[in-house]
Design a protein around this motif. Structure first.
Motif, PDB file in Angstrom:
ATOM      1  N   SER A 110      92.703 -27.069  95.735  1.00 52.27           N
ATOM      2  CA  SER A 110      91.785 -28.098  96.205  1.00 52.27           C
ATOM      3  C   SER A 110      91.784 -28.221  97.724  1.00 52.27           C
ATOM      4  O   SER A 110      90.736 -28.481  98.323  1.00 52.27           O
ATOM      5  CB  SER A 110      92.151 -29.457  95.586  1.00 52.27           C
ATOM      6  OG  SER A 110      92.118 -29.390  94.170  1.00 52.27           O
ATOM      7  N   VAL A 111      92.950 -28.064  98.353  1.00 54.53           N
ATOM      8  CA  VAL A 111      93.051 -28.304  99.794  1.00 54.53           C
ATOM      9  C   VAL A 111      92.908 -27.041 100.618  1.00 54.53           C
ATOM     10  O   VAL A 111      92.795 -27.127 101.851  1.00 54.53           O
ATOM     11  CB  VAL A 111      94.394 -28.993 100.139  1.00 54.53           C
ATOM     12  CG1 VAL A 111      94.522 -30.308  99.395  1.00 54.53           C
ATOM     13  CG2 VAL A 111      95.576 -28.076  99.813  1.00 54.53           C
ATOM     14  N   THR A 112      92.906 -25.880  99.987  1.00 47.81           N
ATOM     15  CA  THR A 112      92.745 -24.644 100.745  1.00 47.81           C
ATOM     16  C   THR A 112      91.344 -24.578 101.346  1.00 47.81           C
ATOM     17  O   THR A 112      90.353 -24.763 100.630  1.00 47.81           O
ATOM     18  CB  THR A 112      92.962 -23.418  99.844  1.00 47.81           C
ATOM     19  OG1 THR A 112      94.280 -23.475  99.294  1.00 47.81           O
ATOM     20  CG2 THR A 112      92.807 -22.127 100.636  1.00 47.81           C
ATOM     21  N   PRO A 113      91.202 -24.342 102.635  1.00 45.13           N
ATOM     22  CA  PRO A 113      89.863 -24.254 103.245  1.00 45.13           C
ATOM     23  C   PRO A 113      89.021 -23.166 102.585  1.00 45.13           C
ATOM     24  O   PRO A 113      89.540 -22.114 102.189  1.00 45.13           O
ATOM     25  CB  PRO A 113      90.164 -23.917 104.713  1.00 45.13           C
ATOM     26  CG  PRO A 113      91.557 -24.398 104.937  1.00 45.13           C
ATOM     27  CD  PRO A 113      92.280 -24.201 103.642  1.00 45.13           C
ATOM     28  N   GLU A 114      87.732 -23.427 102.476  1.00 42.73           N
ATOM     29  CA  GLU A 114      86.841 -22.477 101.824  1.00 42.73           C
ATOM     30  C   GLU A 114      86.805 -21.135 102.541  1.00 42.73           C
ATOM     31  O   GLU A 114      86.648 -20.090 101.906  1.00 42.73           O
ATOM     32  CB  GLU A 114      85.426 -23.051 101.741  1.00 42.73           C
ATOM     33  CG  GLU A 114      85.264 -24.152 100.708  1.00 42.73           C
ATOM     34  CD  GLU A 114      83.817 -24.541 100.514  1.00 42.73           C
ATOM     35  OE1 GLU A 114      82.947 -23.948 101.197  1.00 42.73           O
ATOM     36  OE2 GLU A 114      83.545 -25.411  99.688  1.00 42.73           O
ATOM     37  N   ILE A 115      86.960 -21.150 103.850  1.00 41.07           N
ATOM     38  CA  ILE A 115      86.925 -19.898 104.593  1.00 41.07           C
ATOM     39  C   ILE A 115      88.100 -19.010 104.209  1.00 41.07           C
ATOM     40  O   ILE A 115      87.990 -17.779 104.159  1.00 41.07           O
ATOM     41  CB  ILE A 115      86.913 -20.171 106.124  1.00 41.07           C
ATOM     42  CG1 ILE A 115      86.717 -18.883 106.896  1.00 41.07           C
ATOM     43  CG2 ILE A 115      88.162 -20.899 106.548  1.00 41.07           C
ATOM     44  CD1 ILE A 115      85.393 -18.214 106.671  1.00 41.07           C
ATOM     45  N   VAL A 116      89.245 -19.628 103.887  1.00 40.05           N
ATOM     46  CA  VAL A 116      90.412 -18.855 103.445  1.00 40.05           C
ATOM     47  C   VAL A 116      90.141 -18.245 102.077  1.00 40.05           C
ATOM     48  O   VAL A 116      90.438 -17.063 101.831  1.00 40.05           O
ATOM     49  CB  VAL A 116      91.659 -19.756 103.411  1.00 40.05           C
ATOM     50  CG1 VAL A 116      92.865 -18.984 102.867  1.00 40.05           C
ATOM     51  CG2 VAL A 116      91.970 -20.287 104.800  1.00 40.05           C
ATOM     52  N   ASP A 117      89.585 -19.039 101.166  1.00 38.44           N
ATOM     53  CA  ASP A 117      89.226 -18.505  99.850  1.00 38.44           C
ATOM     54  C   ASP A 117      88.218 -17.368  99.974  1.00 38.44           C
ATOM     55  O   ASP A 117      88.317 -16.351  99.270  1.00 38.44           O
ATOM     56  CB  ASP A 117      88.646 -19.614  98.977  1.00 38.44           C
ATOM     57  CG  ASP A 117      89.691 -20.640  98.581  1.00 38.44           C
ATOM     58  OD1 ASP A 117      90.875 -20.280  98.505  1.00 38.44           O
ATOM     59  OD2 ASP A 117      89.312 -21.812  98.349  1.00 38.44           O
ATOM     60  N   ALA A 118      87.244 -17.536 100.851  1.00 41.91           N
ATOM     61  CA  ALA A 118      86.211 -16.523 101.008  1.00 41.91           C
ATOM     62  C   ALA A 118      86.783 -15.218 101.550  1.00 41.91           C
ATOM     63  O   ALA A 118      86.468 -14.124 101.054  1.00 41.91           O
ATOM     64  CB  ALA A 118      85.104 -17.042 101.930  1.00 41.91           C
ATOM     65  N   VAL A 119      87.627 -15.324 102.569  1.00 43.13           N
ATOM     66  CA  VAL A 119      88.236 -14.129 103.150  1.00 43.13           C
ATOM     67  C   VAL A 119      89.129 -13.431 102.128  1.00 43.13           C
ATOM     68  O   VAL A 119      89.231 -12.196 102.109  1.00 43.13           O
ATOM     69  CB  VAL A 119      89.032 -14.497 104.419  1.00 43.13           C
ATOM     70  CG1 VAL A 119      89.831 -13.308 104.933  1.00 43.13           C
ATOM     71  CG2 VAL A 119      88.089 -15.002 105.502  1.00 43.13           C
ATOM     72  N   ALA A 120      89.782 -14.204 101.272  1.00 43.85           N
ATOM     73  CA  ALA A 120      90.653 -13.605 100.250  1.00 43.85           C
ATOM     74  C   ALA A 120      89.847 -12.986  99.110  1.00 43.85           C
ATOM     75  O   ALA A 120      90.228 -11.946  98.558  1.00 43.85           O
ATOM     76  CB  ALA A 120      91.613 -14.661  99.707  1.00 43.85           C
TER      77      ALA A 120
END
Length: 283
Positions: free
Chosen positions: A111-121
């Motif tokens: 929930s708290v992970t920034p979307e940009i981090v999820d996207a890059v991963a």
């Protein structure tokens, strides 16, 4: 005849400040709604009032396809998130233990992970699965978008369903078992109806969250499956046109309808106004 007490200057000041804050927050949305009725070449250049911008949804295949991909992806992602989140929420509520706190920690991390981090991963992971391992399913744009959009929504649905069932005793489910009902029948006739308001609310919230998921969609989408937010970003290069505002207004209406249904379902289930606001905020 009783005289109404005079309001203090502090009450008046706070009311004025509240109105100014509301105007500051909602003025951009009002501008977009008004601009959607602009019949002109560019969004910032007003020509005259009309409905031609809304007709562009039917006249221009690129806009129609982008909106359809967003709606289709949002619906499928909401279904996936609702199924997984409902099962997770029921498991946490009905089988408590130390594992629940570890699992809640993982959901909180999602929930708290920034979307940009999820996207890059997600991007190299999708490429690895689709190209390096030869799993063509992960080369499909809709599949990529559904996976990316459902990540956060699964956590939201899990929170809602768990919170719904934790406050309710398992007496009805135990009574169903005492009457020789199978676990599947108990789940279908007792547990699921108890959790249904949270399930419906989670589905609608997941759908609205998917509609405006721009960062992940920009990373994982492929040619031929461009969702609406990515289409809007690409339109910035040539200048925003009034049809962008028109379709955005339609998407806003869809979002408000979904949130209204969430509030209605929770109100019928007996939730207070504070509980409804917390649920609609994803809390």
């Amino acid at each position: 005849m009783t005289r109404r007490p005079r309001r203090s200057w502090s009450d008046v000041a706070f009311n004025v400040w509240g109105v100014l804050v509301m105007l500051f927050l909602f003025a951009p949305i009002l501008v977009i709604i008004v601009s959607s009725f602009n019949v002109g070449r560019l969004l910032v250049s007003w020509d005259h009032f009309g409905f031609d911008s809304f007709l562009a949804l039917l006249a221009k295949p690129a806009i129609r396809d982008a909106v359809w991909i967003s709606v289709q992806t949002g619906f499928i992602a909401a279904l996936v998130a609702t199924v997984l989140g409902t099962l997770a929420g029921i498991a946490m509520a009905r089988n408590p233990g130390k594992w629940v706190w570890w699992f809640l920690g993982l959901l909180l991390l999602v929930s708290v992970t920034p979307e940009i981090v999820d996207a890059v991963a997600l991007l190299p992971w999708m490429v690895f699965l689709g190209q390096d391992l030869g799993m063509s399913l992960f080369n499909d744009g809709i599949v990529r978008l559904v996976i990316g959009h459902s990540l956060f929504s699964v956590a939201v649905v899990s929170y809602l369903v768990r919170a719904r069932l934790v406050g309710q005793e398992a007496n009805l489910e135990e009574a169903s078992a005492d009457l020789y009902a199978t676990p599947v029948r108990t789940f279908r006739k007792v547990t699921l109806p108890l959790a249904m308001p949270a399930v419906l609310a989670g589905f609608l919230l997941s759908f609205t969250l998917s509609l405006d998921n721009t960062v992940i969609a920009a990373f994982v989408s492929v040619s031929g499956s461009t969702p609406w937010p990515v289409y809007v970003l690409s339109a910035l290069r040539s200048g925003l046109r009034p049809e962008i505002a028109a379709v955005s207004t339609i998407m806003l209406v869809l979002t408000l309808i979904a949130l209204g249904l969430v509030a209605y379902v929770l109100r019928r289930a007996g939730d207070s106004a504070a509980d409804i606001a917390r649920t609609m905020g994803g809390g």
